[in-house]
Design a protein around this motif. Structure first.
Motif, PDB file in Angstrom:
ATOM      1  N   PHE A 189       3.269   8.584 -29.433  1.00 44.93           N
ATOM      2  CA  PHE A 189       3.818   8.976 -30.342  1.00 44.93           C
ATOM      3  C   PHE A 189       4.744   8.714 -31.153  1.00 44.93           C
ATOM      4  O   PHE A 189       5.607   8.638 -31.803  1.00 44.93           O
ATOM      5  CB  PHE A 189       3.264  10.664 -30.475  1.00 44.93           C
ATOM      6  N   PHE A 190       5.419   8.580 -29.750  1.00 48.49           N
ATOM      7  CA  PHE A 190       7.098   8.091 -29.942  1.00 48.49           C
ATOM      8  C   PHE A 190       7.174   6.569 -29.872  1.00 48.49           C
ATOM      9  O   PHE A 190       8.177   6.334 -30.847  1.00 48.49           O
ATOM     10  CB  PHE A 190       7.673   8.365 -28.648  1.00 48.49           C
ATOM     11  N   ASP A 191       5.701   5.772 -30.461  1.00 48.54           N
ATOM     12  CA  ASP A 191       5.589   4.238 -30.067  1.00 48.54           C
ATOM     13  C   ASP A 191       5.911   4.362 -31.447  1.00 48.54           C
ATOM     14  O   ASP A 191       6.085   3.362 -33.169  1.00 48.54           O
ATOM     15  CB  ASP A 191       4.474   3.261 -29.653  1.00 48.54           C
ATOM     16  N   ARG A 192       5.184   5.182 -32.570  1.00 49.99           N
ATOM     17  CA  ARG A 192       4.865   5.389 -34.487  1.00 49.99           C
ATOM     18  C   ARG A 192       6.238   5.950 -34.431  1.00 49.99           C
ATOM     19  O   ARG A 192       6.054   5.705 -35.981  1.00 49.99           O
ATOM     20  CB  ARG A 192       3.839   5.573 -34.734  1.00 49.99           C
ATOM     21  N   THR A 193       6.409   6.704 -33.851  1.00 43.28           N
ATOM     22  CA  THR A 193       7.869   7.806 -34.517  1.00 43.28           C
ATOM     23  C   THR A 193       9.113   6.908 -34.434  1.00 43.28           C
ATOM     24  O   THR A 193      10.271   7.716 -32.933  1.00 43.28           O
ATOM     25  CB  THR A 193       7.613   9.018 -34.580  1.00 43.28           C
ATOM     26  N   PRO A 194      10.604   7.373 -35.408  1.00 40.63           N
ATOM     27  CA  PRO A 194      11.629   6.075 -34.902  1.00 40.63           C
ATOM     28  C   PRO A 194      12.573   7.921 -34.277  1.00 40.63           C
ATOM     29  O   PRO A 194      11.761   9.511 -34.915  1.00 40.63           O
ATOM     30  CB  PRO A 194      12.252   6.729 -36.153  1.00 40.63           C
ATOM     31  N   THR A 195      12.983   7.977 -33.800  1.00 48.46           N
ATOM     32  CA  THR A 195      13.452   8.832 -32.707  1.00 48.46           C
ATOM     33  C   THR A 195      15.184   9.716 -33.611  1.00 48.46           C
ATOM     34  O   THR A 195      14.501  11.236 -33.469  1.00 48.46           O
ATOM     35  CB  THR A 195      14.809   8.513 -31.941  1.00 48.46           C
ATOM     36  N   GLY A 196      14.657   9.139 -34.168  1.00 44.50           N
ATOM     37  CA  GLY A 196      15.952   9.754 -35.831  1.00 44.50           C
ATOM     38  C   GLY A 196      15.550  10.493 -35.276  1.00 44.50           C
ATOM     39  O   GLY A 196      16.071  11.771 -37.163  1.00 44.50           O
ATOM     40  N   SER A 210      -7.381   1.290  -7.838  1.00 46.08           N
ATOM     41  CA  SER A 210      -8.359   0.620  -8.570  1.00 46.08           C
ATOM     42  C   SER A 210      -8.882   0.789  -9.690  1.00 46.08           C
ATOM     43  O   SER A 210      -8.775   1.866 -10.378  1.00 46.08           O
ATOM     44  CB  SER A 210     -10.019   1.278  -7.224  1.00 46.08           C
ATOM     45  N   PHE A 211      -9.275  -0.607 -10.406  1.00 50.29           N
ATOM     46  CA  PHE A 211      -9.355  -0.806 -11.375  1.00 50.29           C
ATOM     47  C   PHE A 211     -10.160  -1.389 -12.256  1.00 50.29           C
ATOM     48  O   PHE A 211     -11.141  -2.211 -11.049  1.00 50.29           O
ATOM     49  CB  PHE A 211      -7.984  -1.918 -12.512  1.00 50.29           C
ATOM     50  N   ASP A 212     -11.317  -0.319 -12.903  1.00 46.91           N
ATOM     51  CA  ASP A 212     -12.905  -1.583 -12.712  1.00 46.91           C
ATOM     52  C   ASP A 212     -13.115  -1.824 -15.002  1.00 46.91           C
ATOM     53  O   ASP A 212     -13.074  -0.729 -15.280  1.00 46.91           O
ATOM     54  CB  ASP A 212     -13.193  -0.288 -12.256  1.00 46.91           C
ATOM     55  N   ASN A 213     -12.564  -2.872 -14.864  1.00 42.65           N
ATOM     56  CA  ASN A 213     -13.145  -3.482 -15.798  1.00 42.65           C
ATOM     57  C   ASN A 213     -12.292  -2.445 -17.426  1.00 42.65           C
ATOM     58  O   ASN A 213     -13.279  -1.324 -18.190  1.00 42.65           O
ATOM     59  CB  ASN A 213     -14.835  -3.048 -16.023  1.00 42.65           C
ATOM     60  N   VAL A 214     -11.179  -2.630 -16.983  1.00 44.60           N
ATOM     61  CA  VAL A 214     -10.805  -1.056 -17.151  1.00 44.60           C
ATOM     62  C   VAL A 214      -9.965  -2.712 -18.929  1.00 44.60           C
ATOM     63  O   VAL A 214      -9.202  -3.326 -18.361  1.00 44.60           O
ATOM     64  CB  VAL A 214      -9.054  -1.290 -17.088  1.00 44.60           C
ATOM     65  N   SER A 215      -9.489  -1.633 -20.203  1.00 40.19           N
ATOM     66  CA  SER A 215      -9.715  -2.520 -21.707  1.00 40.19           C
ATOM     67  C   SER A 215      -8.873  -1.722 -21.987  1.00 40.19           C
ATOM     68  O   SER A 215      -8.953  -0.014 -22.564  1.00 40.19           O
ATOM     69  CB  SER A 215     -11.260  -2.922 -22.607  1.00 40.19           C
ATOM     70  N   PHE A 216      -7.739  -2.000 -23.359  1.00 34.36           N
ATOM     71  CA  PHE A 216      -6.834  -1.060 -24.033  1.00 34.36           C
ATOM     72  C   PHE A 216      -5.906  -2.152 -24.978  1.00 34.36           C
ATOM     73  O   PHE A 216      -6.011  -2.634 -25.038  1.00 34.36           O
ATOM     74  CB  PHE A 216      -5.744  -1.234 -22.618  1.00 34.36           C
ATOM     75  N   SER A 217      -5.890  -1.189 -25.930  1.00 34.59           N
ATOM     76  CA  SER A 217      -5.186  -1.731 -27.028  1.00 34.59           C
ATOM     77  C   SER A 217      -4.481  -0.359 -27.814  1.00 34.59           C
ATOM     78  O   SER A 217      -4.930   1.087 -27.687  1.00 34.59           O
ATOM     79  CB  SER A 217      -6.351  -1.297 -27.997  1.00 34.59           C
ATOM     80  N   TYR A 218      -3.195  -0.184 -28.059  1.00 35.63           N
ATOM     81  CA  TYR A 218      -2.346   0.515 -28.481  1.00 35.63           C
ATOM     82  C   TYR A 218      -2.415   0.825 -29.622  1.00 35.63           C
ATOM     83  O   TYR A 218      -2.376   1.932 -30.111  1.00 35.63           O
ATOM     84  CB  TYR A 218      -1.102  -0.183 -28.376  1.00 35.63           C
ATOM     85  N   ASP A 219      -3.192  -0.297 -30.451  1.00 33.36           N
ATOM     86  CA  ASP A 219      -3.371   0.151 -32.363  1.00 33.36           C
ATOM     87  C   ASP A 219      -4.997   0.250 -32.441  1.00 33.36           C
ATOM     88  O   ASP A 219      -5.636   0.757 -33.505  1.00 33.36           O
ATOM     89  CB  ASP A 219      -2.528  -0.789 -33.291  1.00 33.36           C
ATOM     90  N   GLY A 220      -5.884   0.136 -31.329  1.00 37.57           N
ATOM     91  CA  GLY A 220      -7.201   0.295 -31.417  1.00 37.57           C
ATOM     92  C   GLY A 220      -8.051  -0.544 -31.959  1.00 37.57           C
ATOM     93  O   GLY A 220      -8.910  -0.500 -32.385  1.00 37.57           O
ATOM     94  N   GLU A 221      -6.703  -2.068 -32.664  1.00 37.24           N
ATOM     95  CA  GLU A 221      -7.712  -2.605 -33.001  1.00 37.24           C
ATOM     96  C   GLU A 221      -7.249  -4.268 -32.141  1.00 37.24           C
ATOM     97  O   GLU A 221      -8.257  -4.826 -31.772  1.00 37.24           O
ATOM     98  CB  GLU A 221      -7.133  -3.557 -34.741  1.00 37.24           C
ATOM     99  N   THR A 222      -5.897  -4.535 -31.841  1.00 40.10           N
ATOM    100  CA  THR A 222      -6.173  -5.827 -31.081  1.00 40.10           C
ATOM    101  C   THR A 222      -5.902  -5.487 -29.134  1.00 40.10           C
ATOM    102  O   THR A 222      -5.376  -4.719 -29.133  1.00 40.10           O
ATOM    103  CB  THR A 222      -4.301  -6.208 -30.981  1.00 40.10           C
ATOM    104  N   GLU A 223      -6.491  -5.851 -28.520  1.00 34.12           N
ATOM    105  CA  GLU A 223      -7.277  -5.707 -27.183  1.00 34.12           C
ATOM    106  C   GLU A 223      -5.688  -6.361 -25.949  1.00 34.12           C
ATOM    107  O   GLU A 223      -5.071  -7.403 -26.018  1.00 34.12           O
ATOM    108  CB  GLU A 223      -8.605  -5.969 -26.210  1.00 34.12           C
ATOM    109  N   VAL A 224      -4.760  -5.614 -25.328  1.00 37.07           N
ATOM    110  CA  VAL A 224      -3.591  -5.848 -24.517  1.00 37.07           C
ATOM    111  C   VAL A 224      -4.106  -6.499 -23.271  1.00 37.07           C
ATOM    112  O   VAL A 224      -3.437  -7.042 -22.648  1.00 37.07           O
ATOM    113  CB  VAL A 224      -2.407  -4.747 -25.098  1.00 37.07           C
ATOM    114  N   LEU A 225      -5.517  -5.194 -23.040  1.00 37.69           N
ATOM    115  CA  LEU A 225      -5.728  -6.045 -21.854  1.00 37.69           C
ATOM    116  C   LEU A 225      -7.429  -6.020 -21.579  1.00 37.69           C
ATOM    117  O   LEU A 225      -7.986  -5.180 -22.438  1.00 37.69           O
ATOM    118  CB  LEU A 225      -5.743  -4.780 -20.816  1.00 37.69           C
ATOM    119  N   LYS A 226      -7.714  -6.776 -21.447  1.00 45.61           N
ATOM    120  CA  LYS A 226      -9.381  -7.166 -21.429  1.00 45.61           C
ATOM    121  C   LYS A 226     -10.043  -7.513 -20.037  1.00 45.61           C
ATOM    122  O   LYS A 226      -9.953  -7.782 -18.837  1.00 45.61           O
ATOM    123  CB  LYS A 226      -9.153  -8.459 -21.706  1.00 45.61           C
TER     124      LYS A 226
END
Length: 606
Positions: free
Chosen positions: A122-129, A363-379
């Motif tokens: 949420f804070f990634d998408r919303t300016p602090t001000g 332990s991490f087991d086949n973890v993939s992740f995307s911040y925006d739901g489109e571009t994977e930053v972890l594979k």
């Protein structure tokens, strides 16, 4: 130009917003009921005043009949009613506004608490001000609704009811004429709300953008002055300020047309009709001067509450727009992943004991992740870190190192794959258990306003003064702390601005060790420390890692040469793994990075 991000849930309608505002009255029903009773009594006393004067004019002044005792009683009754009205109105106003201030205090705490529970996405998408504007400016507008608008509307509504009753008592036909005015006033209010709503929304958005731009400028002041960006920021701020001024000017134009001026026109029209009515009647019969006085007085009294209500429409409309924005924030669903655990924790407490972190195996087991739901930053990230081991994460900027830490700290939810601690899924642990057993040291440590001991303890009553000193001594922070004028009670200003980067980092080390974590997460913990201090910190880090599972992000490869396992990340994937010597022998990406940092002469193609 920074724009407010509308990632928040929408509110159904203005009616639902108004009903929701009224729900905050429930805890204060008793106090408000008493205030309403006092208000009703005061209103009756106030409304009866012109009736007494009418009796005096028609029964005593016009016939020139002045008996002492009836006149004294009439004067005493009038004076008593005026004093009672003033006194009761004062008491009920204080009681009502006291309840209103309590309500807005509750709302502000609720909003602040909600923001604390929102996830980092949420804070990634919303300016602090924007958030600051909602928590401060918008809640202040809601306070005006409770403190001024609601009390004014209730008081004036009761006054209008009393005036109508008195008018019907004096003359039925004139009272019916005044009733006809009511729909015209209601239509005026509805049109004002409809036309002003868009303007208020626009003004609030521009105010949020002003706060966001101001917050950004203050936080980046060093860079702004270093890069000579003052004029550019001034132009951008001036542009937003101009748009805010334009929105407010449109609001003023609507107010100038539809508030008091329009009501005054209706008042003078009604006054002309009443005077015409009594003047026409005087040709056919004797009119009662007292009744004429009372009606003119009531007419003025009738329009004065209407004028007050119309004036408060401006505040009311701002409060409704502000309430919608605040409720959007309260209804926000981008929770931190830990929040669902807090609500589920009570159920687990009755059914089965919540899991406890013991050894700290990660332990991490086949973890993939995307911040925006489109571009994977972890594979497909998979690795295991055992108790007492150090696993280092290395790679170029954007390779996914910090994302692994963010998922382990449960700042973001794991959607694909699984993370486990002690072979138990991360989601199974309560928030308190995870935060008390995983220690995080960031590259840029954050210090709070207070003193040194407060920043090490961070409000935990379980950490006493002795533990604070021991933690500082453990990481060798006691050397500089004891040289400060006030030692551990030395004041710390905002973000620790009076301390050096190395001193702030040492305090953050002590803060982490004070909780005695099972798992240690280091995000390039020595990046802000000079070479001499780094040597001392490396000794402290070695002691900190002993017997603990350590996940370390490293940019300087010299700091992790003794790691049990080094993971080399590239574009979100683990491309190499092994010890320092094993990776050098492979002559792959890690070898090239090492040569670059060592100033090697070999040609390196990245």
């Amino acid at each position: 130009m920074m724009k407010e991000v509308d990632q928040m849930a929408s509110v159904a309608s203005p009616k639902s917003v108004f009903r929701r505002l009224l729900k905050y009255l429930s805890p204060h029903r008793g106090l408000l009921t008493l205030a309403f009773v006092l208000l009703a009594i005061g209103t009756v006393a106030d409304v009866l005043g012109p009736v007494l004067i009418q009796r005096f004019i028609d029964n005593y002044l016009t016939p020139k009949h002045f008996p002492i005792l009836p006149l004294v009683l009439l004067a005493a009754g009038y004076l008593l009613m005026q004093v009672a009205s003033a006194g009761l109105n004062f008491v009920q106003l204080v009681m009502f506004q006291n309840a209103a201030l309590k309500m807005i205090q509750t709302l502000r705490i609720e909003v602040f608490g909600k923001v604390q529970r929102l996830g980092l996405a949420f804070f990634d998408r919303t300016p602090t001000g924007v958030l600051v504007s909602r928590i401060t400016n918008d809640t202040e507008a809601i306070k005006d609704f409770y403190v001024t608008v609601l009390s004014t509307y209730v008081k004036d509504a009761m006054m209008l009811v009393g005036i109508f009753a008195a008018m019907f008592f004096l003359d039925l036909r004139l009272a019916l004429f005044c009733v006809v005015l009511a729909p015209l006033i209601v239509v005026t209010m509805v049109l004002y709300r409809k036309w002003s709503s868009r303007v208020f929304h626009q003004a609030r958005r521009k105010l949020s953008q002003l706060n966001a731009k101001l917050n950004e400028s203050l936080q980046g002041m060093y860079l702004i002055q270093a890069m000579r960006q003052q004029e550019r920021l001034r132009r951008e701020f001036s542009a937003v300020n101009q748009e805010f001024q334009a929105a407010r000017l449109r609001n003023i134009q609507i107010n100038s047309l539809m508030l008091r001026p329009l009501i005054d026109v209706l008042y003078f029209a009604a006054l002309v009709v009443i005077i015409y009515f009594f003047g026409f009647q005087s040709f056919h019969r004797i009119i009662d001067i007292g009744v004429l006085y009372a009606f003119v007085n009531y007419l003025e009294r009738f329009f004065e509450p209407v004028n007050q209500m119309m004036q408060q429409l401006n505040v009311f409309q701002q409060a409704m727009v502000a309430s919608e924005r605040v409720f959007q924030l309260l209804d926000q669903t981008l929770y931190a992943p830990t929040q669902k655990l807090e609500s589920a924790g009570d159920d687990r407490g009755t059914a089965a004991a919540a899991p406890v972190i013991t050894s700290g195996k990660v332990s991490f087991d086949n973890v993939s992740f995307s911040y925006d739901g489109e571009t994977e930053v972890l594979k497909n990230i998979s690795f295991t870190a055992y108790k007492g081991q150090t696993v280092a994460l290395v790679g170029h900027t954007g390779s996914g190192k910090s994302s692994i830490v963010n998922l382990l700290m449960r700042f973001y939810p794991v959607v694909q794959g699984q993370i486990a601690i002690d072979d138990i899924p991360l989601d199974s642990y309560s928030d308190d258990e995870l935060r008390s057993k995983v220690g995080l040291v960031l590259q840029d440590p954050f210090l709070f306003v207070g003193d040194i001991a407060h920043n090490i303890r961070l409000g935990s009553h379980r950490i006493g003064d002795e533990e604070v000193v021991n933690a500082a001594r453990f990481v060798q922070a006691d050397t500089f702390i004891e040289k400060l004028p006030h030692g551990y009670t030395e004041p710390v200003r905002e973000r620790g601005s009076t301390l050096s980067a190395g001193q702030r980092q040492l305090i953050s080390f002590a803060r982490t060790m004070a909780i005695q974590p099972k798992i240690l997460v280091l995000d390039e913990a020595t990046a802000s420390v000079d070479t001499e201090t780094e040597e001392a910190i490396q000794i402290a880090l070695e002691k900190m890692r002993r017997g603990r599972t350590t996940i370390a992000i490293a940019h300087r490869l010299s700091t992790i040469q003794d790691a049990d396992l080094i993971l080399v990340l590239h574009h979100g994937e683990i491309v190499e793994r092994g010890t320092h010597q094993e990776l050098l022998a492979e002559k792959g990406l890690y070898h090239k990075m090492y040569l670059l940092q060592q100033g090697g002469r070999e040609a390196v193609q990245m």
